[in-house]
Design an enzyme around this catalytic site. Structure first.
Site, PDB file in Angstrom:
ATOM      1  N   ASP A 123     -20.415  -1.893   4.973  1.00 55.35           N
ATOM      2  CA  ASP A 123     -19.403  -1.645   3.947  1.00 55.35           C
ATOM      3  C   ASP A 123     -19.957  -1.817   2.534  1.00 55.35           C
ATOM      4  O   ASP A 123     -19.208  -2.088   1.605  1.00 55.35           O
ATOM      5  CB  ASP A 123     -18.202  -2.589   4.162  1.00 55.35           C
ATOM      6  CG  ASP A 123     -16.950  -2.089   3.471  1.00 55.35           C
ATOM      7  OD1 ASP A 123     -16.822  -0.883   3.272  1.00 55.35           O
ATOM      8  OD2 ASP A 123     -16.102  -2.932   3.116  1.00 55.35           O
ATOM      9  N   ASN A 144      -5.681  10.441   7.551  1.00 54.90           N
ATOM     10  CA  ASN A 144      -5.450   9.242   6.741  1.00 54.90           C
ATOM     11  C   ASN A 144      -6.719   8.757   6.050  1.00 54.90           C
ATOM     12  O   ASN A 144      -6.735   7.672   5.453  1.00 54.90           O
ATOM     13  CB  ASN A 144      -4.851   8.112   7.580  1.00 54.90           C
ATOM     14  CG  ASN A 144      -5.737   7.713   8.742  1.00 54.90           C
ATOM     15  OD1 ASN A 144      -6.839   8.231   8.926  1.00 54.90           O
ATOM     16  ND2 ASN A 144      -5.261   6.781   9.558  1.00 54.90           N
ATOM     17  N   CYS A 186      -4.537  15.529  15.315  1.00 53.33           N
ATOM     18  CA  CYS A 186      -4.276  15.046  13.962  1.00 53.33           C
ATOM     19  C   CYS A 186      -3.737  16.151  13.049  1.00 53.33           C
ATOM     20  O   CYS A 186      -2.856  15.906  12.226  1.00 53.33           O
ATOM     21  CB  CYS A 186      -5.558  14.454  13.372  1.00 53.33           C
ATOM     22  SG  CYS A 186      -5.384  13.801  11.702  1.00 53.33           S
ATOM     23  N   CYS A 211      -3.406   3.767  -2.347  1.00 50.31           N
ATOM     24  CA  CYS A 211      -3.314   3.106  -1.046  1.00 50.31           C
ATOM     25  C   CYS A 211      -2.881   1.648  -1.222  1.00 50.31           C
ATOM     26  O   CYS A 211      -3.376   0.940  -2.104  1.00 50.31           O
ATOM     27  CB  CYS A 211      -4.671   3.167  -0.351  1.00 50.31           C
ATOM     28  SG  CYS A 211      -4.729   2.310   1.239  1.00 50.31           S
ATOM     29  N   SER A 213      -3.559  -0.841   0.533  1.00 47.70           N
ATOM     30  CA  SER A 213      -4.692  -1.739   0.717  1.00 47.70           C
ATOM     31  C   SER A 213      -5.417  -1.983  -0.605  1.00 47.70           C
ATOM     32  O   SER A 213      -5.794  -3.123  -0.922  1.00 47.70           O
ATOM     33  CB  SER A 213      -5.663  -1.156   1.749  1.00 47.70           C
ATOM     34  OG  SER A 213      -6.745  -2.038   1.973  1.00 47.70           O
ATOM     35  N   CYS A 237      -3.506  -3.098   4.441  1.00 45.65           N
ATOM     36  CA  CYS A 237      -2.388  -2.337   4.983  1.00 45.65           C
ATOM     37  C   CYS A 237      -2.833  -1.696   6.288  1.00 45.65           C
ATOM     38  O   CYS A 237      -3.965  -1.214   6.390  1.00 45.65           O
ATOM     39  CB  CYS A 237      -1.931  -1.267   3.997  1.00 45.65           C
ATOM     40  SG  CYS A 237      -0.440  -0.376   4.544  1.00 45.65           S
ATOM     41  N   LYS A 287      -7.433 -16.710  -4.852  1.00 43.37           N
ATOM     42  CA  LYS A 287      -6.066 -17.215  -4.712  1.00 43.37           C
ATOM     43  C   LYS A 287      -5.078 -16.531  -5.666  1.00 43.37           C
ATOM     44  O   LYS A 287      -3.945 -16.215  -5.281  1.00 43.37           O
ATOM     45  CB  LYS A 287      -6.052 -18.727  -4.961  1.00 43.37           C
ATOM     46  CG  LYS A 287      -4.690 -19.377  -4.703  1.00 43.37           C
ATOM     47  CD  LYS A 287      -4.703 -20.859  -5.021  1.00 43.37           C
ATOM     48  CE  LYS A 287      -4.690 -21.086  -6.513  1.00 43.37           C
ATOM     49  NZ  LYS A 287      -4.379 -22.483  -6.870  1.00 43.37           N
TER      50      LYS A 287
END
Length: 312
Positions: A123, A144, A186, A211, A213, A237, A287
């Site tokens: 990633d 998606n 799809c 998005c 996320s 998400c 946080k």
């Protein structure tokens, strides 16, 4: 001699394939379109040349080793009062899980092929890891915007090793999973498009900046539309994956991921937050952002905010 299949079995690598490391010419135009539309995915390399040319990362690059790490999303009964952390950010950070397996694979390569030069990624590569996995024949890109494996659906993580040895030296059977008719469902489905709360999925493609996320990770203040779109999401998400018929069905009334006690999250000290969240993928934003999201989720769920945020 490289025996990737044997090494993968030894290290419990869920799937593995190899592909060449030529330029991703088919991706260049897609990236240019994203730049023009202002939807080039966040947290990614902005230099298009680096995105499409592996040789800019590793001179003499000739092949990619691609591994998939599958996961089963945790499921719980939705009580209507809890926040949610998506499966990808629940439990131990998946980056570390995949990284550990890549490191063990690297040990085999060093031992058996000491002249091999390589770089590993989880990633964090400059190129599109999804398109590398597609080139390796492991799956396809769906509506998606996520990579789907024939074996695991979208429930998998990708790890890469870029090497200066040609593909045929790895002695791995050629994969053509990406041609399977399974994926053709799809095109006429649209379940993810209809379910997306932020309308991030459009005919022009996936707008990563809309998005949910991304919104849960965004440092800037969220506007009214974005706040409402968050729904119950404290981090990440999973909606488009949960409704997708190519993934394992989730019982009605149940949620995927980890429930979050919003009052508890808002009352955590820095030390408590680090103990609870720093080892998860959700903890990297800190946080302050997660507590901001928790207050927004309280608004969305109609729960009174007692201003219990702790700064120590």
């Amino acid at each position: 001699m490289a025996d990737l299949m044997k090494w993968a079995k030894m290290e419990d690598i869920h799937d593995i394939a190899v592909c060449h490391a030529d330029d991703f010419t088919e991706v260049r135009q897609l990236l240019r379109q994203d730049v023009e539309l202002g939807i080039l995915p966040p947290f990614t390399e902005t230099d298009i040349n680096k995105r499409v040319s592996p040789q800019m990362t590793l001179p003499q690059a000739k092949s990619f080793i691609v591994i998939l790490e599958s996961y089963v999303p945790p499921v719980y009964k939705d009580d209507g009062r809890s926040g949610n952390i998506s499966p990808a950010a629940s439990g131990t950070d998946y980056h570390q899980i995949v990284r550990n397996k890549l490191e063990r694979l690297e040990d085999h390569i060093r031992k058996e092929m000491p002249d091999c030069h390589f770089i590993s990624f989880v990633d964090n590569s400059p190129f599109s890891e999804k398109h590398v996995a597609i080139r390796a024949g492991l799956g396809r890109l769906m509506q998606n915007g996520l990579f789907y494996s024939k074996k695991f659906g979208s429930r998998c993580y990708i790890g890469l090793i870029l090497t200066d040895h040609p593909p045929d030296e790895w002695h791995v059977p050629k994969r053509t999973d990406n041609t399977d008719d399974l994926f053709n469902r799809c095109a006429s489905c649209g379940a993810c498009v209809r379910a997306c709360p932020s309308q991030a999925l459009t005919p022009k493609g996936m707008n990563s900046y809309r998005c949910v996320s991304y919104l849960t990770q965004k440092k800037e203040d969220l506007d009214a539309f974005e706040r409402k779109a968050l729904g119950k999401q404290v981090y990440g998400c999973d909606i488009c994956q949960r409704v997708c018929p190519l993934n394992t069905p989730v019982p009605k009334g149940y949620e995927t991921g980890t429930p979050v006690d919003l009052e508890e999250l808002l009352s955590l000290t820095n030390r408590q937050f680090n103990e609870r969240y720093r080892q998860t993928a959700a903890g990297w934003r800190g946080k302050k952002i997660l507590q901001r999201n928790a207050r927004i989720v309280q608004e969305n769920l109609g729960i009174s905010n007692r201003e219990t945020t702790t700064g120590e």
